[in-house]
Motif scaffolding. Structure first.
Motif, PDB file in Angstrom:
ATOM      1  N   GLU A  48      -2.035  -7.155   6.084  1.00 19.03           N
ATOM      2  CA  GLU A  48      -2.435  -8.172   4.952  1.00 19.03           C
ATOM      3  C   GLU A  48      -1.470  -7.916   3.904  1.00 19.03           C
ATOM      4  N   ASN A  49      -1.079  -6.465   3.417  1.00 21.06           N
ATOM      5  CA  ASN A  49      -0.239  -6.110   2.446  1.00 21.06           C
ATOM      6  C   ASN A  49       1.209  -6.074   2.750  1.00 21.06           C
ATOM      7  N   LEU A  53      -8.124   5.499   1.869  1.00 20.56           N
ATOM      8  CA  LEU A  53      -8.837   4.681   2.677  1.00 20.56           C
ATOM      9  C   LEU A  53      -9.433   5.547   3.719  1.00 20.56           C
ATOM     10  N   LEU A 106       0.865  -1.121   0.116  1.00 22.44           N
ATOM     11  CA  LEU A 106       0.057   0.088   0.127  1.00 22.44           C
ATOM     12  C   LEU A 106       0.733   1.089  -0.008  1.00 22.44           C
ATOM     13  N   GLU A 110      -9.509  -1.009  10.542  1.00 23.71           N
ATOM     14  CA  GLU A 110      -9.528  -1.756   9.513  1.00 23.71           C
ATOM     15  C   GLU A 110      -8.038  -1.256   8.479  1.00 23.71           C
ATOM     16  N   GLN A 151      -5.391  -3.663   9.679  1.00 23.34           N
ATOM     17  CA  GLN A 151      -5.723  -4.821   9.209  1.00 23.34           C
ATOM     18  C   GLN A 151      -5.021  -4.913   7.776  1.00 23.34           C
ATOM     19  N   GLN A 152      -5.346  -4.081   7.008  1.00 22.14           N
ATOM     20  CA  GLN A 152      -4.903  -4.215   5.438  1.00 22.14           C
ATOM     21  C   GLN A 152      -3.331  -3.729   5.564  1.00 22.14           C
TER      22      GLN A 152
END
Length: 451
Positions: free
Chosen positions: A88-89, A72, A64, A81, A84-85
């Protein structure tokens, strides 16, 4: 009320009515909303690496970009959130150890989750904040040194303390908090008035300030020598006000009489010319008179208010001087940017025997000089010059250790206890008399040795 704190702005309107310790989330628009506690279910086992030796911090592990994260935020996605992203990235998150993962999550939460907890102000919080952000305003007084001062000074409820400080009112607030509104405090201040910026941050009730007195350092010498006197103090503030009202009343009558004569002359001349012009001039004069009357009333009220404040200030000054003349203070606290020796030697005159005193200085050399002067003067026992040493520790499972950064110094303290001073023996002119008071047998032995 708009508050800006660590690059985060918000309004405190929604916080009114909640108890201290409540945690809020900053929503869009800067509004505060109480955070709902969510139980984290950790049923799944985390994937973690054994060590971090193969992880290279080249800035390419996060997919990201800043623009993606900003998009976002603009969409209104919550910080949890976003974190969390980010996890994950991240291509290296799973390879990190469990401890490194927890550290990564904590760092990202602090950056992207706008969570605020409102706590009640206290000495520990304010001293830590001042020392971390603006240590120069409190003479680099560290919070553990302040705690030592309160302990060595025996600050307690019901005592009569003398406080001399130039730490923006932080030491004064700490003493007031420890005393809890019971007892009396005399604040000695330099210059035109005391500085209490930090004291106002404690949020004390008005009753705490009823027994708070203040006295200027410039009048201490005159108080000790017996030549202390305030300016001409009226017995009652109303006397001067009444006299001034009478004087103002006489001047008003004179002014009104002059105005009346002028108006009569102008009206006679105007009647000869035109009746309409007479009415216009009368209206203008009436408006001017009303404006002058209102202005004079405002000036009178301002004069009365100034006189009342001056009278109250002088009255409090006389009351404080009477308290100091009793010379029965239960302790003395000094923490200022000035040299401590003259301050301490003069203020110790107001402290009762067998009472503690504490002097703080950022440097050691002034306190060493003060130590030797007190030894020569006498009247004190248990003199100690100390330096507090502080080290912070990280306490976590399997990784507790001292923190890498620590404070280099928190200042020095000179403490002791007052005793009755025998002024005759302390006078250097009586040294010969002291020698003659020695026992005769001892003098004979000394003479025999010289022979």
């Amino acid at each position: 009320i708009k508050i800006i704190f660590e690059k985060q702005w918000f309004y405190l309107d929604n916080a009114i009515g909640h108890i201290y310790g409540t945690t809020f989330e900053v929503t869009s628009g800067g509004n505060l909303q109480p955070k709902q506690e969510v139980e984290e279910t950790t049923t799944e086992t985390k994937e973690a690496g054994t060590d971090n030796r193969n992880i290279v911090d080249d800035g390419k592990s996060q997919k990201l970009t800043h623009d993606d994260i900003k998009a976002l935020k603009d969409k209104g996605i919550k910080g949890q959130e976003i974190v969390q992203q980010l996890i994950e990235n991240s291509t290296t998150f799973r390879d990190k150890t469990e401890f490194a993962q927890d550290k990564y999550i904590k760092k990202k939460k602090k950056k992207y989750e706008a969570v605020i907890t409102i706590v009640k102000p206290s000495t520990r919080i304010l001293s830590t904040m001042y020392y971390a952000r603006e240590p120069g305003k409190i003479n680099h007084l560290r919070y553990d040194t302040l705690a030592q001062m309160l302990t060595l000074g025996n600050i307690r409820a019901g005592s009569k303390m003398i406080v001399m400080e130039t730490c923006a009112g932080l030491v004064l607030g700490a003493v007031m908090e420890r005393m809890g509104g019971y007892g009396s405090i005399i604040q000695m201040y330099p210059g035109g008035g005391p500085v209490r910026a930090a004291t106002s941050c404690f949020g004390f009730p008005k009753s705490f300030f009823d027994n708070l007195h203040e006295f200027p350092l410039s009048k201490v010498d005159s108080l000790l020598s017996g030549t202390f006197s305030t300016e001409t103090l009226p017995s009652e503030p109303e006397d001067d006000v009444l006299v001034e009202e009478e004087i103002n009343g006489l001047t008003e009558e004179k002014q009104t009489s002059l105005h009346e004569t002028e108006e009569e002359s102008t009206t006679e001349a105007a009647m000869e010319i035109n009746q309409t012009e007479e009415q216009e001039t009368m209206d203008i004069n009436a408006d001017d008179a009303e404006f002058k009357e209102n202005k004079e009333k405002e000036n009178k009220e301002n004069v009365r208010e100034k006189q009342r404040k001056q009278w109250e200030r002088r009255k409090k000054l006389i009351e404080t001087a009477a308290l100091l003349r009793e010379k029965n203070a239960d302790g003395l606290i000094v923490a200022s940017k000035f040299h401590p020796t003259p301050l301490l030697l003069s203020l110790l005159e107001f402290v009762a025997p067998s009472r503690p005193f504490v002097v703080y200085c950022q440097y050691k050399e002034p306190l060493l000089e003060c130590y030797t002067k007190l030894r020569e003067r006498g009247g004190v026992i248990n003199l100690k010059l100390s330096e507090t040493w502080l080290r912070n520790y990280q306490v976590l499972p399997d990784r507790s250790h001292p923190k890498l950064t620590m404070s280099g110094g928190g200042g020095y303290l000179l403490s002791g206890i007052t005793v009755v001073l025998d002024k005759g023996k302390a006078d250097p002119t009586n040294l010969e008399a002291l020698k003659m008071e020695e026992p005769s047998c001892k003098r004979c032995k000394v003479q025999d040795l010289h022979c």
